[in-house]
Design an enzyme around this catalytic site. Structure first.
Site, PDB file in Angstrom:
ATOM      1  N   ASP A 113      -2.030   2.824   2.570  1.00  0.00           N
ATOM      2  CA  ASP A 113      -1.399   2.911   3.873  1.00  0.00           C
ATOM      3  C   ASP A 113      -1.762   4.278   4.434  1.00  0.00           C
ATOM      4  OD1 ASP A 113       0.175   2.350   6.018  1.00  0.00           O
ATOM      5  OD2 ASP A 113       2.083   2.636   4.985  1.00  0.00           O
TER       6      ASP A 113
ATOM      7  N   TRP B 200       8.394  -3.130   4.302  1.00  0.00           N
ATOM      8  CA  TRP B 200       7.277  -4.025   4.011  1.00  0.00           C
ATOM      9  C   TRP B 200       7.710  -5.475   3.863  1.00  0.00           C
ATOM     10  CZ3 TRP B 200       4.590  -5.584  -0.937  1.00  0.00           C
ATOM     11  CH2 TRP B 200       3.292  -6.041  -0.676  1.00  0.00           C
TER      12      TRP B 200
ATOM     13  N   GLN C  17      12.268  -0.963   0.776  1.00  0.00           N
ATOM     14  CA  GLN C  17      11.263  -1.724   1.522  1.00  0.00           C
ATOM     15  C   GLN C  17      11.838  -2.980   2.159  1.00  0.00           C
ATOM     16  OE1 GLN C  17       8.207  -0.750   2.170  1.00  0.00           O
ATOM     17  NE2 GLN C  17       8.501   1.113   0.990  1.00  0.00           N
TER      18      GLN C  17
ATOM     19  N   LYS D 228      19.420  12.263  -6.196  1.00  0.00           N
ATOM     20  CA  LYS D 228      18.124  11.851  -5.688  1.00  0.00           C
ATOM     21  C   LYS D 228      17.045  12.751  -6.290  1.00  0.00           C
ATOM     22  CE  LYS D 228      17.105  10.014  -1.140  1.00  0.00           C
ATOM     23  NZ  LYS D 228      17.497  10.055   0.252  1.00  0.00           N
TER      24      LYS D 228
ATOM     25  N   LYS E 140      11.732  17.431  -5.532  1.00  0.00           N
ATOM     26  CA  LYS E 140      10.808  18.394  -6.116  1.00  0.00           C
ATOM     27  C   LYS E 140      11.447  19.775  -6.221  1.00  0.00           C
ATOM     28  CE  LYS E 140       6.289  16.718  -5.084  1.00  0.00           C
ATOM     29  NZ  LYS E 140       5.283  16.629  -4.045  1.00  0.00           N
TER      30      LYS E 140
ATOM     31  N   TRP F 292       4.302  -0.008  10.032  1.00  0.00           N
ATOM     32  CA  TRP F 292       4.809  -1.127   9.233  1.00  0.00           C
ATOM     33  C   TRP F 292       4.091  -2.426   9.587  1.00  0.00           C
ATOM     34  CZ3 TRP F 292       6.801  -0.168   4.947  1.00  0.00           C
ATOM     35  CH2 TRP F 292       7.673   0.904   4.775  1.00  0.00           C
TER      36      TRP F 292
ATOM     37  N   PRO G 106       0.812  -1.227   0.000  1.00  0.00           N
ATOM     38  CA  PRO G 106       0.000   0.000   0.000  1.00  0.00           C
ATOM     39  C   PRO G 106       0.836   1.264   0.000  1.00  0.00           C
ATOM     40  CG  PRO G 106       0.075  -0.954   2.197  1.00  0.00           C
ATOM     41  CD  PRO G 106       0.798  -1.914   1.293  1.00  0.00           C
TER      42      PRO G 106
END
Length: 1118
Positions: free
Chosen positions: A86, A602, A598, A639, A642, A562, A47
């Site tokens: 999530d 996750w 993750q 990286k 924005k 988590w 999610p």
RNA sequence: GGGCGUGUAGCUCAGUUGGUUAGAGCGCGUCGCUGAUAACGACGAGGUCCCAGAUUCGAGUUCUGGCACGCCCA
């Protein structure tokens, strides 16, 4: 009849049409209906959080997540794809705080927990629409309207159920956790927050004497940079593997123990000689007792001992303990341990505790309160702020004669990002843990059964993480999260876990629900799910079953989000309160995919929770295959950010290039687990490289089919659906492959090989390899099949079998290809499929995504033909290279090329196909020769792969020996005798033909090009005839060029006037007049003196010629 | 400080169990085609495979030690 292909194709526009079609006709739903009852392919959606804008990294994840379910669905599996969101956790709280302009927990409490979590609940949907739009636009098929949501009551209750299981099994316990603590603010900070606040500061660095109890006049020299932690000292740590020296310091008349490697450094600091008296290993120091510098705790506990697990008894603290984190990089090689104020120190305490019988070992000592001030027990400093106490403590040490040396130490230290003068401290907090360490081996075992892509994740990053597993710190002292479902008796402290809201309401004497009811009444729009959240759930109390008259109250914590996402395999169905059946069929997942970050998120929470809860399942690992995606970087390799604007927004990519271009870029440019540099130019490139090339083939087919009236719909009979080869054969004019020409059989063979290869690779989760094969095929289709066959499509005889073969073959290629590429580029494949079947709409699948993935027919595959065709393409390519070298353009005809082949294997086939080479290379004849001694020298090399193991060290000698022998002689001997004997270093080696390899090198003086399997030699002499023909072709080219400039239709007829004094040109024109007229659709070709301004001057060979081209009136009448 | 990964052409990246001409696309250059045409094709130049050692008949590939970068953890 097919619809004509528009001239200026806009893929984004086509994609919009496809999206509309999918929406209106519910194609995704139909693709699932079609597989009802079929074997499942289980996919779990990890999610995402919808409280931020989706960015290109999310597009990659969603593109990969879409690819395999689409593929498996076409392969016949049922793959339901349930979306999920999530919604809990600190990031959500932080967003809301930002809006409210507040920071600390006090401010949240002051604002009110109730309105705060209501804002949190609304905030998680802020970018929902953008996420849903992106999901649809990218072509990611997933059931958004049935998404699971982690704050929903049913989800929370599933999580509760699982926690109750763990609690009842004794796996959920309370303990201490060392956190980064902001004392002034009274709150813990997340690691991300801590990372923001590092500053370079100078702290005291002190070397303190810890006098040993059992060795007279000897002290351990201990180092620390936080004097304020000394009163809470419990141990001193040394590295058992280092060497320690006992030195004598004459000035203070004492022996000191320190790391041997640091004696010189320390001696330099104190500016006096230290004599090493003896050396021992750190191991030998372990267990020695010392007197700590402060005795606030020592005076009561100093002599206390406890029983050890493996027998015997030991003092609980103030002795030397082993720690491998101790190094000789700085300090003294012996470290003061106050387990309350450091994570590694706390771990040391835990391992000490583990050595004792339960309840007998050391307890945590913490001389500082949560406010950062000393507790009353530390009588000398009680109430003092820790940093202010540093100086006082150092002074006391000096007074006691325990301070050996002091200096300033410059290092990075974290400060609070909200109040940058407040240093953070590591501090123990009560916390709830899951005893995951008890399942370490089981998790490792499950991990071994998971297929990771890339493979190294299994034993590398993920395996290592499991190996060094520590208990999962589950609780969070926050507000917006799944409440920890544990209620405590306010009298006895006994606890129980609750599995559902209903269970809670059934408890005797339950009270407190009115708070929720009042809130709901005041605001009927309030989402019902909130009743299982803070603060409402905290008000619910009930009678204690443990002590009459006492009440049960919930603990205040929420849990790590988590855990929420790791519970999704069952919580997405509300299991076990609901969804038991579907859970049984949808566990474990066949496939999941997320990015590398993750691993500890996750992927871990899934494995940990499933391993603990479903031990009894035959397959307790929650997923079988996992693609771990690489991180995505911005245009500049940094990286993505924005603020730096180093990437273009996905929506703009969709509008400029389309979703297929983006998807193909993700799949075909690199394996998905590599770090991906997101570059707009590369995305753009996937259009001409793949999508447009394919489109051109498609458009070529359609436009010719229209003008020739080739219409499959009129001919196809019987039951149709997929338009497989068998179904196409129902058309009377569609002949069996065996009856078609060789090039048709070739491309159909390639098509079937493609289907087989793509299937094999996709079954192995090798999407990158699959794309490479697809790309190769499209290249062959476009640059060989279509190019070599253009004339068949131009042929005037519309009914000829050969022409119909060409149409049926290309039609089948395009249909099958559209199915093969459907999972990758679902839009263009849909467009091609639908346009190719437009008149069959009610008789075949309405969408390519409702067809079966093409199965390869082994009978259609002719691997010999593939090899032969590859060889002839290589020869053509070498021939062009040779022409290039000789500066003889392809327009200039030549008498001959000679091809010297390494092997006779395909000789006769090549001889039968010399027409292709004559055409490709514009030569009058092609000669194949096996013995090309005239043109090339043969070099015989050992076949290293075969001979390496056989002759070993003799190989270099053998190689030079073979080099000395004349290659052609060796070959002849080999041919005649079947083998050859070579003497090397006194040994005779018998070589079989397959044990050598031959390399040919053109002899000087020939225009030749050398390849792996042949050498192509050009005859460069030109006759008058050849030159004239070359001139004619130059003129044709110029006329065609002029036709194009005049924008003539390709059926328009023309008149041509020429002007040139050059005799050669005049002769050439006279000779080739009919040919020129035929090729250019010229009615007349006349010499004239040209005065017109329309006149064009063209280069022909070494000369120029003037041309005038007019549209012929005659043509206009036709 | 620890773990993991990456380092190959100007750029972006392939390179399967070690095998002797290290590949692709883009870009660049040269040329071709002109009935797929706001397209298409061919050919070419361009490489100390990060460095240094080791193993081996043979290393881009295996091992060791560096260097640089990235991620995760501390």
């Amino acid at each position: 009849m097919f619809a004509r292909i528009e001239n200026n194709v806009s893929f984004p526009k086509l994609e919009q049409d496809v999206l509309q079609f999918w929406r209106e006709q519910n194609i995704y739903a139909k693709s699932l209906e079609r597989r009802q009852g079929a074997e499942s392919f289980v996919f779990f959606e990890g999610p995402p959080t919808a409280n931020g804008m989706p960015h290109p990294g999310h597009c990659l994840t969603r593109a990969i997540k879409d690819l395999f379910p689409r593929y498996q669905t076409m392969r016949g599996k049922l793959c339901t794809r349930k979306a999920g969101w999530d919604t809990h956790g600190l990031p959500v709280e932080v967003e809301v705080c930002k809006e409210l302009g507040i920071h600390s927990k006090e401010e949240i409490e002051a604002y009110g927990v109730e309105p705060f979590i209501q804002l949190c609940q609304r905030s998680v949907w802020r970018y929902m629409q953008e996420w849903e739009r992106l999901t649809e636009r990218l072509g990611f098929w997933i059931k958004l309207d049935e998404a699971y949501v982690t704050y929903h009551q049913s989800y929370v209750e599933s999580v509760w159920w699982s926690l109750k299981q763990l609690f009842d099994r004794g796996l959920l316990y309370q303990g201490h956790k060392i956190v980064w603590w902001w004392a002034q603010g009274g709150t813990a900070l997340s690691s991300g927050e801590v990372g923001q606040g590092y500053k370079k500061v100078a702290d005291p660095s002190v070397f303190v004497l810890f006098p040993l109890l059992d060795t007279p006049n000897t002290a351990l020299l201990v180092w620390t940079t936080t004097p304020w932690t000394l009163p809470s000292n419990q141990f001193a740590a040394v590295n058992p593997d280092l060497e320690y020296a006992t030195v004598y310091d004459a000035l203070i008349d004492r022996r000191l123990i320190m790391a041997k490697d640091l004696v010189e450094v320390i001696s330099a600091k104190i500016k006096r000689e230290l004599n090493i008296e003896s050396i021992c290993r750190g191991q030998d120091l372990i267990g020695k007792r010392y007197r700590p510098p402060f005795d606030y705790y020592y005076k009561t506990l100093g002599e206390k001992t406890g029983k050890l697990r493996d027998g015997g008894e030991q003092h609980i603290a103030w002795r030397i303990a082993p720690a491998d984190f101790v190094t000789t990089d700085s300090g003294s090689g012996a470290v003061h341990e106050a387990p309350a104020f450091g994570e590694v120190d706390f771990e040391l305490l835990q391992s000490e505790q583990a050595r004792f019988v339960e309840g007998q070992g050391p307890e945590l000592i913490c001389g500082v309160g949560p406010n950062g001030k000393f507790v009353p027990e530390i009588s000398d400093f009680a109430g003092k702020w820790i940093k202010d106490a540093d100086k006082l403590i150092v002074r006391q040490l000096k007074d006691k004669g325990l301070l050996y040396y002091q200096e300033q130490y410059l290092h990075d230290y974290p400060f609070c990002w909200r109040a940058d003068n407040d240093p953070l401290i590591q501090y123990p907090r009560k916390s709830w843990f899951i005893r995951t360490t008890a399942f370490r081996d089981k998790m490792l075992e499950n991990n071994r059964l998971i297929q990771w892509f890339p493979e190294h994740i299994r034993d590398g990053r993920f395996g290592n993480f499991l190996e060094s597993n520590v208990d999962w710190a589950l609780s969070r002292e926050r507000y917006w999260g799944t409440p920890l479902p544990i209620w405590v008796c306010d009298s006895s402290g006994k606890m129980e876990a609750i599995a559902s809201y209903a269970e809670l309401l059934d408890k005797p004497g339950v009270a407190g629900t009115e708070v929720w009811e009042a809130a709901k009444q005041a605001n009927p729009d309030l989402v019902d799910d909130l009743k299982v959240h803070k603060p409402y759930i905290d008000h619910i109390t009930y009678d204690s079953p443990f002590v009459p008259g006492a009440r049960m109250r919930r603990v205040s914590e929420v849990i790590d989000c988590w855990y929420d996402s790791g519970a999704m395999p069952f919580a997405q169905w509300g299991y076990p309160q609901s969804g038991s059946e579907v859970f049984q069929t949808q566990f474990p997942a066949d496939f999941i995919s997320e990015a590398l970050d993750q691993t500890r998120g996750w992927f871990y929470s899934l494995v940990a929770i499933s391993t603990m809860l479903f031990e009894d399942k035959p397959f307790p690992r929650p997923f079988r295959n996992c693609i771990v995606l690489g991180l995505m970087l911005g245009e500049d390799g940094q990286k993505m950010s924005k603020s730096k604007r180093n990437y273009r927004e996905p929506n703009e990519i969709f509008d400029r290039y389309g979703a297929d271009a983006l998807r193909w870029y993700f799949y075909a440019k690199q394996p998905p687990w590599t770090e991906i540099r997101y570059r707009e130019q590369t995305i753009k490139d996937s259009i001409p490289e793949f999508i447009l090339r394919l489109w051109n083939v498609f458009s070529f087919f359609v436009n010719y089919a229209i003008s020739d009236g080739f219409d499959p719909a009129k001919e196809l009979r019987g039951n149709l659906y997929d338009l497989t080869h068998a179904e196409l054969r129902s058309a009377p004019s569609c002949r069996p492959t065996t009856e078609r020409g060789e090039i048709d059989r070739w491309i159909l063979s390639e098509l079937n090989r493609l289907a087989a290869d793509v299937t094999a690779r996709m079954d192995a989760y090798d999407s990158y390899g699959a794309c490479q094969r697809i790309n190769d095929f499209v290249d062959g289709l476009s640059n060989w099949y279509v190019r070599r066959n253009r004339e068949r499509f131009w042929s005037p005889d519309k009914e000829s079998a050969d022409k119909l073969d060409a149409y049926w073959t290309l039609y089948e290629c395009l249909l099958t290809l559209s199915k093969i590429i459907a999972p990758f580029v679902p839009f263009i494949s849909e467009t091609i499929w639908r346009r190719l079947t437009c008149d069959l709409a009610d008789r075949v699948a309405e969408s390519v995504h409702l067809t079966d993935f093409p199965a390869a027919d082994p009978a259609e595959i002719d691997s010999t033909l593939s090899e032969q065709m590859e060889l002839i393409r290589e020869i053509a390519s070498l021939g062009r290279a040779a022409r290039m070298e000789a500066k003889l353009k392809v327009r200039q005809p030549l008498t001959r090329v000679t091809v010297a082949l390494n092997s006779k294997q395909h000789l006769s086939w090549l001889q039968a196909h010399d027409a292709i080479l004559r055409d490709e290379l514009n030569v009058k004849a092609v000669k194949f020769i096996a013995d090309a001694g005239e043109y090339v020298t043969y070099q015989v090399l050992p076949n290293f792969k075969v001979l390496g193991p056989k002759v070993g060290k003799l190989l270099p000698a053998l190689k030079s020996k073979l080099g000395e022998t004349k290659g052609s002689d060796l070959l002849i001997a080999l041919q005649q005798q079947g083998h050859v004997n070579v003497a090397v270093d006194g040994q005779t080696i018998r070589l079989e033909p397959e044990e050598i390899q031959v390399r040919m090198t053109p002899k000087p003086g020939w225009m030749a090009a050398q390849g792996h399997s042949c050498v192509v030699v050009l005859a460069t002499e030109l006759t008058t005839e050849l030159i004239e023909e070359g001139i004619a072709r130059d003129i044709i080219r110029s006329i065609q060029d002029t036709r194009k400039k005049l924008a003539l239709d390709y059926t328009d007829r023309i008149r041509v006037y020429l002007a040139s004094d050059v005799e050669e040109i005049q002769r050439a024109v006279a000779h080739w007049a009919d040919y020129i007229k035929g090729e250019t659709l010229a009615d007349t070709l006349e010499w004239a003196s040209i005065e017109s301004p329309e006149k064009v001057t063209c280069e022909v060979g070494d000369y120029t010629i003037d041309l005038l081209v007019e549209k012929s009136l005659q043509a206009q009448r036709v």
